[in-house]
Design an enzyme around this catalytic site. Sequence first.
Site, PDB file in Angstrom:
ATOM      1  N   ASP A 190      -6.028   5.555   2.678  1.00 50.98           N
ATOM      2  CA  ASP A 190      -6.114   4.123   2.444  1.00 50.98           C
ATOM      3  C   ASP A 190      -7.436   3.550   2.968  1.00 50.98           C
ATOM      4  OD1 ASP A 190      -3.726   1.951   1.826  1.00 50.98           O
ATOM      5  OD2 ASP A 190      -5.439   1.125   2.929  1.00 50.98           O
ATOM      6  N   HIS A 234       0.836  -1.203   0.000  1.00 53.09           N
ATOM      7  CA  HIS A 234       0.000   0.000   0.000  1.00 53.09           C
ATOM      8  C   HIS A 234       0.874   1.259   0.000  1.00 53.09           C
ATOM      9  CE1 HIS A 234      -4.038  -1.848   1.226  1.00 53.09           C
ATOM     10  NE2 HIS A 234      -3.186  -2.853   1.048  1.00 53.09           N
TER      11      HIS A 234
END
Length: 474
Positions: A119, A16
Amino acid sequence: MASCHVVFFPFIAYGHMIPMTDVAVLFASRGLKTTIITTSSSAHRLTKSIQKTINCTHQIELHIIEFEAGEAGLPPVSDNPDQIDSNEPFSRLLEALPTLQEPFEQFIEKSQPNCIIADMFFPWTTETAAKFNIPRIAFNGTGFFALCVSQEVMKLHKPNASSDSEPFVVPNIPHEIKLTRKQLPQLESEEFKVFLKVVIQSVEAEAKSYGVIVNSFYELEPEYARHYREVLKRKAWHIGPVSICSKNKEDKLERGKKSAIDEHECLKWLDSKPSGSVIYISFGSIVKVSSSQLYEIAMALEACNENFIWVIRNDEETLIPEGFEARIAAKEKGLIIKGWAPQMLILDHESVGGFVTHCGWNSVLEGVLGGVAMVAWPVMAEQFYNAKLVTDVLRIGVSIGDVEWSPVSMCDGVKRVSIERAVATVMGAQEGDAMRLRAQGLKEKAKRAVEEGGSSYSDLTTFIENMKAFKSKV
Ligand code: UDP
């Protein structure tokens, strides 16, 4: 454009953090003020990537917030992904993440950015954005195909099939995609209680968010880029593949962690091999490989006699079969990297023709950018969906065979004959070359997508205009 300030908040896992930092680099290269918010123990992983913006008008800023789960009365927890190797500490980490909300909001209040790109693991940032009257954009770290398939599968609850290994067709999507129940995330058990809760919160928060940015390009999955927007009615911008911002050797060398192999040694080895003759094997930053599986992979590699680079984790080193390393070194057939590999540097090298991958989304995109044929060997997360895109839709890879979703992120149970067969197919002249040709066509389309006037470039321009317009409406 300097008046537009974008705040990025990546989750601390490499899969990520790496792409979201690339997204920040991309925004900075368009002259936007960018800040990445992260915790003190993760900050060092970003410094190399951030240096890429040295030639940009604005240097990316890092804002560190302390991760103090202990102070919130929660058991101490590590936010270092290297130390999280099972579900229990991962669940504790997920439970502790909301403790970041207060320091995060203090920063947002002070800096008043135009938008937050956060995120999926921080669903509460949608609330924060609403509080400060700015848009929150979600980042899932995957492509349109997986986003669409996961939505449709979720709607089914329990897909109708006579058994867990009986295929069912994913409904309502543009291709006939067959999956089995044992390939779907198995999150019903007690140990996934926390994870499931965060996934549900994340889906709900995403639906309430202003939109989603996707690390993909239109030409890779056009039907799904449209499906996501037109059928699932989500506002989305495709701006990838963002790893293209790693242009020079230094950028490609150090993404995430410091490479465990000397760059010159790695390139010298690759340079000594004929074009398209090397198969690269890596399972990304999280998946573990069982000792019996390591053995089967080693035996398969020896038997199929292809040149290879095999990445194994530090903690798996002692599990390699005795004598294997000496034998492959004597034949100069293989290179084993113990620890972090310079993956982009390797996949971009012209002697690499195949990639055995767990189908993490970043690896899939990097494989496309390398123009290689892939052996799709999914293990967990949304990797089974990405694998279907590779094998059934793009036809740039073959499946490793019958594998099931692992609740412990463990690659296991595939026999050497299946590995040999799949490697032989992707490295072969018949099917393998056809796959490489298709992958190389996609690679060219990817490069065009991010150039001025390309689909990803234009979508990013639209996104920036949207953000500026949002501010002026308020
Ligand atoms: N990566 C790398 N070297 C390694 C392992 C991983 O550079 O030895 C990078 C890889 O290039 C990719 C990311 O880490 O950019 C992993 O993301 P992916 O989505 O492929 O898989 P995950 O690790 O999230 O399962």
